[in-house]
Design an enzyme around this catalytic site. Structure first.
Site, PDB file in Angstrom:
ATOM      1  N   SER A 266       0.813  -1.208   0.000  1.00 30.41           N
ATOM      2  CA  SER A 266       0.000   0.000   0.000  1.00 30.41           C
ATOM      3  C   SER A 266       0.853   1.267   0.000  1.00 30.41           C
ATOM      4  CB  SER A 266      -0.941  -0.074   1.204  1.00 30.41           C
ATOM      5  OG  SER A 266      -2.050   0.716   0.953  1.00 30.41           O
ATOM      6  N   HIS A 408      -7.503  -5.753   0.128  1.00 36.26           N
ATOM      7  CA  HIS A 408      -6.287  -4.962   0.268  1.00 36.26           C
ATOM      8  C   HIS A 408      -5.473  -5.478   1.463  1.00 36.26           C
ATOM      9  CE1 HIS A 408      -4.031  -1.253  -0.253  1.00 36.26           C
ATOM     10  NE2 HIS A 408      -4.142  -0.985   1.040  1.00 36.26           N
TER      11      HIS A 408
HETATM   12  C1  GTR Z   1      -5.546   4.318   1.564  1.00 35.89           C
HETATM   13  C2  GTR Z   1      -4.989   5.170   0.449  1.00 35.89           C
HETATM   14  C3  GTR Z   1      -4.267   4.273  -0.481  1.00 35.89           C
HETATM   15  C4  GTR Z   1      -3.333   3.344   0.236  1.00 35.89           C
HETATM   16  C5  GTR Z   1      -3.828   2.895   1.584  1.00 35.89           C
HETATM   17  C6  GTR Z   1      -2.800   2.342   2.564  1.00 35.89           C
HETATM   18  O1  GTR Z   1      -6.421   4.939   2.386  1.00 35.89           O
HETATM   19  O2  GTR Z   1      -6.042   5.827  -0.154  1.00 35.89           O
HETATM   20  O3  GTR Z   1      -3.624   5.025  -1.479  1.00 35.89           O
HETATM   21  O4  GTR Z   1      -2.069   3.887   0.310  1.00 35.89           O
HETATM   22  O5  GTR Z   1      -4.447   3.893   2.287  1.00 35.89           O
HETATM   23  O6  GTR Z   1      -1.652   2.739   2.582  1.00 35.89           O
HETATM   24  O7  GTR Z   1      -3.199   1.507   3.357  1.00 35.89           O
END
Ligand code: GTR
Length: 428
Positions: A266, A408
């Protein structure tokens, strides 16, 4: 490429009315509605000259692209060298029931010894000699990657400080192993790899208005409290920290300095890509669900956008990047060029099918569109303009990609593929 559908562009930014609040655009998740876009050319210089070989690429075009990412996206990383001091805090040659040697090293920046980051390193005991290593930052403190009671608990204040395992902003014993699902330490060791990690908050807190609390201070001019518009943001600082971890790893006898794979999930995947682009000592670069501002093509207006990321995380990118809110087409670069900066070193990109916010297809396309630079080096990139199906990883010797089931996250499935890829790259 499909033709631009203006109607689509308009409806994309329409929202349900929000009483008295600024209207926020709904993310676009309908593939059929993604407007056509034109990527900035990879192999044509700003003066319009075609780039035909590695020399022209390295001396001219690559330098132009690197400059744009530095000045317009992540901000310039200070060139000044900082004196490092490595202080070994603990060594256990019989960690994890004898499977590993665990070292913990405090890396001090600068003469004052005021700022430091703590590196945790596991090396497998069943293999001799310098081993390949995965290096990645963690979100929640080194002690959260494994329940191993020997890991020193981070004493830094954290933004996760109200979560279970933390009290009043600080980690407690109960935080041990909380993120173990993301760090399959035993599997990594059993395959003969080492693992190095650092808590990202040791480098720069992940909060707006905190540039006076992280490594930025080491470089500020007298009286400066925040970076200038073209100077680095938090992602730049985390990437810098990865390179400082590398400074330690290259002199660690148990580590093969030519086989360090940098990876991140991320926002830390964005940092890993930027670190890999700037520091050629990283042999392999791995982006796990890095999304917008990482592997994903930003001109593909699917999921997160520049405006969305700048609004929520104004400290991640440089000030100049705000100019591209809703003006993706004006950005002099796109993220296939970030991957091209890493070539000829191998790059692996991974997505998760439910992680639409990160735009899995856009993540694949960056890797695909970086292909011509790998080809300049006589290497074989991914050839298919369409991403592979669910859990059907595709690799060549320089590119790898998979789309995992689920959300995610970074899980054993992802790691297993990174290790398979690294095995192939290193001829293991
Ligand atoms: C989210 C963000 C993403 C990603 C994520 C993370 O909220 O919008 O771009 O980086 O966080 O790092 O967990």
């Amino acid at each position: 490429m499909k033709t631009l559908n203006l109607l689509v562009v308009c409806t994309m930014f329409s929202t349900a009315p929000l009483f008295g609040q600024r209207q926020k655009p709904e993310p676009l998740y309908d593939e059929a509605q993604v407007p056509a876009y034109t990527l900035p050319a990879l192999l044509i210089t700003e003066k319009g000259k075609a780039v035909k070989d590695v020399t022209q690429w390295e001396n001219k075009r690559r330098a132009e692209i690197l400059k744009s990412f530095s000045e317009q996206v992540y901000g310039k990383t200070p060139g000044k060298k900082v004196l490092l001091n490595f202080e070994q805090q603990s060594v256990d040659e019989q960690a994890l029931g004898g499977k590993a040697t665990r070292k913990q090293v405090r890396i001090f920046f600068g003469k004052e010894k005021s700022r430091h980051m703590d590196l945790l390193l596991y090396l497998p005991n069943h293999v001799t000699g310098p081993v390949p290593v995965f290096l990645g930052l963690n979100f929640t403190g080194n002690q959260t990657i494994h329940a191993d009671p020997g890991i020193l608990i981070s004493t830094r204040q954290t933004r996760y400080g109200n979560d279970p395992g933390y009290r009043d902003g600080y980690a407690t014993e109960a935080s041990r192993g909380l993120r173990a699902r993301r760090w399959p330490v035993e599997e990594i060791l059993s395959r003969g790899y080492g693992l190095a990690t650092v808590y990202y908050g040791d480098i720069q807190p992940d909060q707006p208005g905190t540039f006076n609390q992280g490594v930025h201070q080491l470089f500020f001019k007298r009286g400066q409290e925040a970076p200038a518009e073209d100077e680095w943001g938090a992602i730049g600082a985390w990437a810098w920290g990865l390179s400082r971890a590398m400074d330690y790893l290259v002199q660690e006898p148990g580590v093969n300095p030519r086989q360090v794979c940098v990876l991140g999930h991320s926002r830390l995947g964005k940092a890993a890509l930027w670190a890999g682009a700037q520091d050629s000592r990283f042999a392999v670069v791995i982006s796990n669900n890095s999304g917008e501002g990482g592997a994903a093509i930003t001109r593909r207006k699917f999921g997160e956008t520049i405006q969305a990321i700048n609004d929520r995380f104004p400290h991640w990118f440089c000030g100049n990047y705000k100019q591209y809110n809703n003006r993706e087409d004006q950005l002099p670069v796109d993220y296939h060029q970030l991957i091209a900066l890493i070539a000829p070193r191998p790059v692996y990109v991974a997505s998760a099918v439910e992680d639409r916010w990160a735009d899995p297809k856009g993540e694949y396309l960056s890797l695909y569109h970086a292909g011509p630079v790998f080809r300049l080096y006589g290497l074989r990139p991914l050839e298919d303009p369409e991403p592979p199906g669910l859990e059907r990883p595709v690799y060549t010797e320089v590119n790898g990609y998979h789309l995992r089931n689920g959300k995610h996250d970074i899980l054993l499935y992802d790691w297993s593929n990174y290790m398979d890829f690294a095995d192939r790259v290193f001829g293991r």
